[in-house]
Write a protein that holds these residues in place. Structure first.
Motif, PDB file in Angstrom:
ATOM      1  N   ARG A  95     -33.488 -27.850  41.974  1.00 43.85           N
ATOM      2  CA  ARG A  95     -34.683 -27.043  42.215  1.00 43.85           C
ATOM      3  C   ARG A  95     -34.529 -26.248  43.509  1.00 43.85           C
ATOM      4  O   ARG A  95     -33.762 -26.617  44.406  1.00 43.85           O
ATOM      5  CB  ARG A  95     -35.918 -27.942  42.308  1.00 43.85           C
ATOM      6  N   THR A  96     -35.275 -25.161  43.606  1.00 43.51           N
ATOM      7  CA  THR A  96     -35.182 -24.315  44.793  1.00 43.51           C
ATOM      8  C   THR A  96     -35.525 -25.101  46.052  1.00 43.51           C
ATOM      9  O   THR A  96     -34.895 -24.929  47.099  1.00 43.51           O
ATOM     10  CB  THR A  96     -36.118 -23.100  44.652  1.00 43.51           C
ATOM     11  N   GLU A 116     -35.044 -28.273  46.609  1.00 39.72           N
ATOM     12  CA  GLU A 116     -33.904 -29.129  46.931  1.00 39.72           C
ATOM     13  C   GLU A 116     -32.796 -28.324  47.589  1.00 39.72           C
ATOM     14  O   GLU A 116     -32.145 -28.789  48.537  1.00 39.72           O
ATOM     15  CB  GLU A 116     -33.374 -29.802  45.664  1.00 39.72           C
ATOM     16  N   ASP A 146     -43.834 -28.438  48.670  1.00 40.23           N
ATOM     17  CA  ASP A 146     -42.670 -28.701  47.820  1.00 40.23           C
ATOM     18  C   ASP A 146     -41.427 -28.935  48.664  1.00 40.23           C
ATOM     19  O   ASP A 146     -40.608 -29.809  48.359  1.00 40.23           O
ATOM     20  CB  ASP A 146     -42.435 -27.533  46.865  1.00 40.23           C
TER      21      ASP A 146
END
Length: 257
Positions: free
Chosen positions: A20-21, A23, A161
Motif C-alpha cells: 500500500r502507498t 506502507e 493511514d
C-alpha cells in the motif's frame, strides 16, 4: 506471476499484489538513502540531516546541523517544513532513482526526558555511529501530509493511514540482498526475464527492488528499459522466509507475460 512493462523513466505499472502507498511511505521514511529538510523563511534553508529516526507513530526525529537552521527552529514553535526523501536502487540500473517522498509537517524541539529519548533513537538509527554525536539541533517532524512518487505510481497518504502503516520487513536487508542476487544469480534472473516475455530488451537484467510481495527486475539500457515484476507465492513476513520464496521463484516458477 510476472508483469512486463515499459519503463523509459523507471516507472512501471502495478501488479495484482502490491504494498500500500502508506506502507511505501513508511518504508521510505525509515530507509531512503537521501533526505533534505526544507525550512521556511526569507532565506529558504535546505538542510541535510546528519541523522534520522522514525518513531512508532511515524514522526521523524532529525539531527539538523547548521547555525542558521538552529536559529530558525529555536525562535518559533511548530515551524512548517517539508522533508524530501530520495530512494536509489542499490545496484547499477538505468534510471536508478526509484522513489521520491515528500513529508510535510511541523517541527518542534524535544525537551527534557523526551530530548534524551530522541537522542538515543537517533544514535541507534544512525548508519554512521558518529553522526548522532555531531553538533546540531535534534528536532521532531510531526507528519501532516505525505506524497509518494515511486515505481508504483504517485499517491497521497493521509496522516492516520501513514501512522498506522509499517515499513516493509525486508527493507533493512534489501540492498545487501539485491547486490547478492545481481552478483551471484545473474543467469537465473536472465532466465526469469526471458520467461516473462521480455527478450526484446533483455540484453542486461538486474534486480531493481525487493519487498515482501515480490521482486522487480529491470532489463535493457538507457534508451529502452523493461521492468518485470515477479510475485512470491505468499508474502514473506521476515528475512528468514525470503530464502525459500526466492528459491521457488528462481528454480521452480515460470512467469506469465
Amino acid at each position: 506471476m510476472s508483469v512486463p512493462t515499459e519503463a523509459n523513466a523507471g516507472r512501471t505499472d502495478v501488479s495484482s499484489r502490491r504494498p500500500r502507498t502508506a506502507e511505501r511511505a513508511r518504508t521510505l521514511a525509515a530507509h531512503a538513502g537521501s533526505a533534505t529538510l526544507d525550512l521556511p523563511g526569507d532565506r529558504e534553508e535546505h538542510v541535510i540531516p546528519a541523522a534520522r529516526a522514525v518513531e512508532a507513530d511515524g514522526s521523524l526525529l532529525l539531527l539538523v546541523p547548521g547555525e542558521t537552521a538552529a536559529v530558525v527552529l529555536t525562535s518559533r514553535d511548530d515551524v512548517a517544513a517539508v522533508l524530501h526523501l530520495v530512494d536509489v536502487a542499490p545496484v547499477a540500473v538505468p534510471h536508478r532513482v526509484r522513489a521520491h517522498c515528500w513529508i510535510a509537517g511541523w517541527l518542534s524541539i524535544p525537551t527534557g526526558p523526551d530530548a534524551e529519548r530522541a537522542a538515543a533513537l537517533l544514535a541507534e538509527a544512525a548508519p554512521d555511529p558518529t553522526a548522532s554525536e555531531r553538533a546540531g539541533t535534534v528536532v521532531r517532524l510531526e507528519v501532516g501530509e505525505v506524497l509518494v512518487d515511486d515505481l508504483w505510481g504517485t499517491g497521497h497518504v493521509e496522516p492516520d493511514d501513514y501512522a498506522d502503516a509499517a515499513p516493509d520487513p525486508l527493507a533493512g536487508h534489501e540492498a545487501e540482498l539485491l547486490q547478492h542476487l545481481a552478483a551471484a544469480h545473474g543467469d537465473d534472473l536472465y532466465r526469469l526475464a526471458i520467461v516473462a516475455g521480455a527478450p526484446a530488451c533483455a540484453d542486461r537484467v538486474a534486480p531493481v527492488s525487493l519487498d515482501r510481495h515480490g521482486i522487480r527486475l529491470r532489463t535493457g539500457g538507457p534508451d529502452r528499459t523493461c521492468d518485470v515484476r515477479f510475485e512470491f507465492e505468499h508474502p514473506v513476513a521476515d528475512p528468514t522466509e525470503l530464502g525459500g520464496a526466492l528459491r521457488r521463484l528462481l528454480h521452480g516458477v515460470h512467469g506469465e507475460s
